[in-house]
Design a protein around this motif. Structure first.
Motif, short mmCIF file in Angstrom:
data_model
loop_
_atom_site.label_atom_id
_atom_site.label_comp_id
_atom_site.label_asym_id
_atom_site.label_seq_id
_atom_site.Cartn_x
_atom_site.Cartn_y
_atom_site.Cartn_z
N GLY A 36 0.78 -1.23 0.00
CA GLY A 36 0.00 0.00 0.00
C GLY A 36 0.81 1.28 0.00
O GLY A 36 0.34 2.30 -0.50
N TYR A 37 2.02 1.28 0.56
CA TYR A 37 2.85 2.48 0.57
C TYR A 37 3.81 2.55 -0.62
O TYR A 37 3.84 3.57 -1.33
N PRO A 38 4.59 1.52 -0.88
CA PRO A 38 5.55 1.64 -1.99
C PRO A 38 4.90 1.72 -3.37
O PRO A 38 5.49 2.27 -4.29
N ALA A 39 3.68 1.19 -3.53
CA ALA A 39 3.04 1.22 -4.85
C ALA A 39 2.72 2.65 -5.31
O ALA A 39 3.08 3.04 -6.43
N PRO A 40 2.04 3.47 -4.51
CA PRO A 40 1.81 4.85 -4.95
C PRO A 40 3.10 5.63 -5.13
O PRO A 40 3.19 6.47 -6.03
N ALA A 41 4.10 5.38 -4.27
CA ALA A 41 5.38 6.08 -4.42
C ALA A 41 6.00 5.76 -5.78
O ALA A 41 6.55 6.64 -6.46
N LYS A 42 5.93 4.51 -6.18
CA LYS A 42 6.45 4.09 -7.49
C LYS A 42 5.64 4.72 -8.63
O LYS A 42 6.20 5.22 -9.61
N ALA A 43 4.30 4.71 -8.49
CA ALA A 43 3.44 5.26 -9.54
C ALA A 43 3.72 6.75 -9.74
O ALA A 43 3.84 7.22 -10.87
N VAL A 44 3.81 7.49 -8.64
CA VAL A 44 4.05 8.93 -8.74
C VAL A 44 5.42 9.22 -9.34
O VAL A 44 5.59 10.16 -10.11
N SER A 45 6.41 8.39 -9.03
CA SER A 45 7.75 8.61 -9.59
C SER A 45 7.75 8.49 -11.10
O SER A 45 8.55 9.13 -11.79
N ARG A 46 6.84 7.69 -11.64
CA ARG A 46 6.78 7.49 -13.09
C ARG A 46 5.84 8.47 -13.78
O ARG A 46 5.98 8.75 -14.96
N TRP A 47 4.85 8.98 -13.02
CA TRP A 47 3.81 9.79 -13.62
C TRP A 47 4.02 11.30 -13.44
O TRP A 47 3.33 12.09 -14.08
N PHE A 48 4.93 11.69 -12.57
CA PHE A 48 5.03 13.11 -12.25
C PHE A 48 6.44 13.65 -12.45
O PHE A 48 7.42 12.99 -12.10
#
Length: 468
Positions: free
Chosen positions: A150-162
């Motif tokens: 639940g924590y590392p997944a959004p961090a990974k997504a934001v690193s790729r999308w922003f």
């Protein structure tokens, strides 16, 4: 999956040919102007999905805390067992942060986050079907294992999308899903337990997870695959330093680029910066978990709040913390856009936030409940001000884009060791001091200072780690 070539300048190479992130310093962000207009903000829809996932994540983990009084009567769970039932979650949650982060880097955000959500949703439903303490503890441990993504997944997504200039605010948005999910749990679970039964509360909350899973699988795509991502927005994301994979999704730990073998996730423990991230987040989260666990008891036992005043005034620090988190994200991104280096921005936000949170220690000398509540609100908001930058550190320092989730998992592992130890240490200190909160609050304030010193001196520069 075909990866569109990145915008020139997106990634720099070291002498060995290893892909690095943007260099640290003013003028490093070469993103085109921010796209404006309808249909050019797909990236914020991705953050909304991540926010929803974390809200459901925290709703499911909080259901037990709210339903436990009713459950304890039916299942004959004594006070001494209740504490172990609650803490069992953190055993598997902390341990599984490490493989969850590695799995996200290896198999991708969409697949692993969905599997984790299915896992924790089934575990939540299972808690509504238990018949004894043993099966309840087992289900609780399964919940912790599933929620680890639940924590590392959004961090990974934001690193790729922003792009870098928006990354901190985006991280603060999804991170607030934790506070919203926790806040929703109290009225929702209480209403279901009152109207039906505690078993229904677990089943309903578990099924809500599947609603989010359907939305996630339908609407989440990687930037290179999203059907609604315009060329203009894609150029803005890539040109601003988004951490794109250099090759197709795969085992980043085993891929090679330019003849340099990339790091395995366990090799990340060799770096001083990583240990600084772990220790800093450990100190920060120790104090945060005071608010999650012992804060209501403090207001009742030390400040004389009754149930009605607790329900009203006790929500104030949590609401102020949401504002603190968004302010931390906005401030960091604003400073980056003004030309501050990544190191200067991160250190400014992390050190000031953790240092200001030490005012929690001053509550021991404040005579009024209102004054204590004000200090506690400042402390909590200062912590969340810093967490926006904490969530951005993995993307800032990952040696390659394929290590972002692994670093996030390592960092969150350390923070949840504090989450497991903090409530226990506070309980022992209360018992040793005859129920006085003076020592526990002083310890929390001291750890805030230690966290600030860690971010100041252990972490030297916030930049992509060199391949060793």
């Amino acid at each position: 999956m075909t990866t569109t070539p990145a915008t020139p300048g997106l990634q720099k190479k070291s002498a060995a040919g290893t892909p690095q992130g943007p260099t640290d310093g003013p003028g490093e962000d070469t993103a085109p102007p921010r796209p404006r207009g309808r249909g050019k903000n797909v990236r914020w829809g991705i953050v909304a999905l991540c926010f929803g996932g974390l809200a459901v994540n925290y709703l499911d983990r909080s259901t037990l805390s709210v339903a436990l009084p009713a459950m304890s009567k039916d299942l004959d769970i004594g006070p001494e067992i209740q504490g172990f039932v609650l803490s069992a979650f953190f055993i598997t949650y902390a341990i599984c942060q490490l493989p969850a982060g590695a799995a996200l880097d290896k198999f991708g955000v969409k697949r692993v986050f969905a599997i984790g959500a299915i896992w924790w949703s089934l575990a939540t439903v299972a808690m509504g079907l238990v018949r004894g303490v043993g099966t309840l503890i087992g289900a609780r441990m399964l919940l912790g294992a599933g929620e680890a993504a639940g924590y590392p997944a959004p961090a990974k997504a934001v690193s790729r999308w922003f792009p870098r200039r928006e990354r901190t605010l985006a991280n603060s948005v999804w991170d607030n899903g934790a506070r919203v999910g926790t806040a929703i749990a109290l009225p929702l679970v209480t209403a279901i337990v009152s109207a039906f039964h505690w078993r229904a509360a677990f089943i309903v909350c578990g099924l809500l997870g599947f609603v989010w899973i359907v939305a996630w699988l339908r609407w989440y795509h990687e930037p290179e695959d999203h059907p609604k991502l315009t060329t203009e927005e894609r150029a803005y994301i890539e040109g601003g330093g988004a951490r794109f994979e250099p090759e197709e999704a795969g085992d980043a730990a085993e891929r090679t680029d330019g003849g340099a073998k990339l790091l395995r996730w366990r090799d990340l423990f060799r770096y001083r910066t990583v240990w600084g991230m772990m220790l800093g987040f450990f100190c920060l989260n120790y104090v945060i978990y005071f608010f999650i666990t012992w804060f209501p008891s403090y207001l009742v036992d030390e400040r004389g709040f009754d149930l009605l005043s607790l329900g009203f005034f006790g929500t104030i620090p949590g609401l102020v913390a949401i504002v603190g988190s968004l302010t931390g994200g906005w401030t960091a991104d604003r400073l980056l856009r003004k030309g501050w280096s990544t190191t200067k921005v991160r250190k400014t936000c992390l050190i000031s936030g953790t240092l200001c949170s030490s005012v929690i220690a001053l509550t021991v000398v404040v005579p009024t409940a209102a004054g204590a509540l004000a200090l506690l609100s400042v402390s909590y908001a200062s912590l969340t001000f810093a967490t926006a930058s904490v969530a951005s550190l993995p993307a800032d320092v990952a040696p390659t884009p394929g290590h972002v989730a692994s670093l996030a998992g390592i960092q969150n592992f350390a923070s949840n060791v504090a989450g497991a130890l903090g409530p226990i240490v506070t309980g022992f200190l209360l018992a040793a001091s005859g129920g006085s909160y003076v020592v526990p609050l002083l310890v929390s304030g001291a750890l805030s200072v230690v966290g600030a010193l860690t971010y100041a001196f252990v972490i030297q520069r916030v930049e992509p780690l060199p391949i060793r």
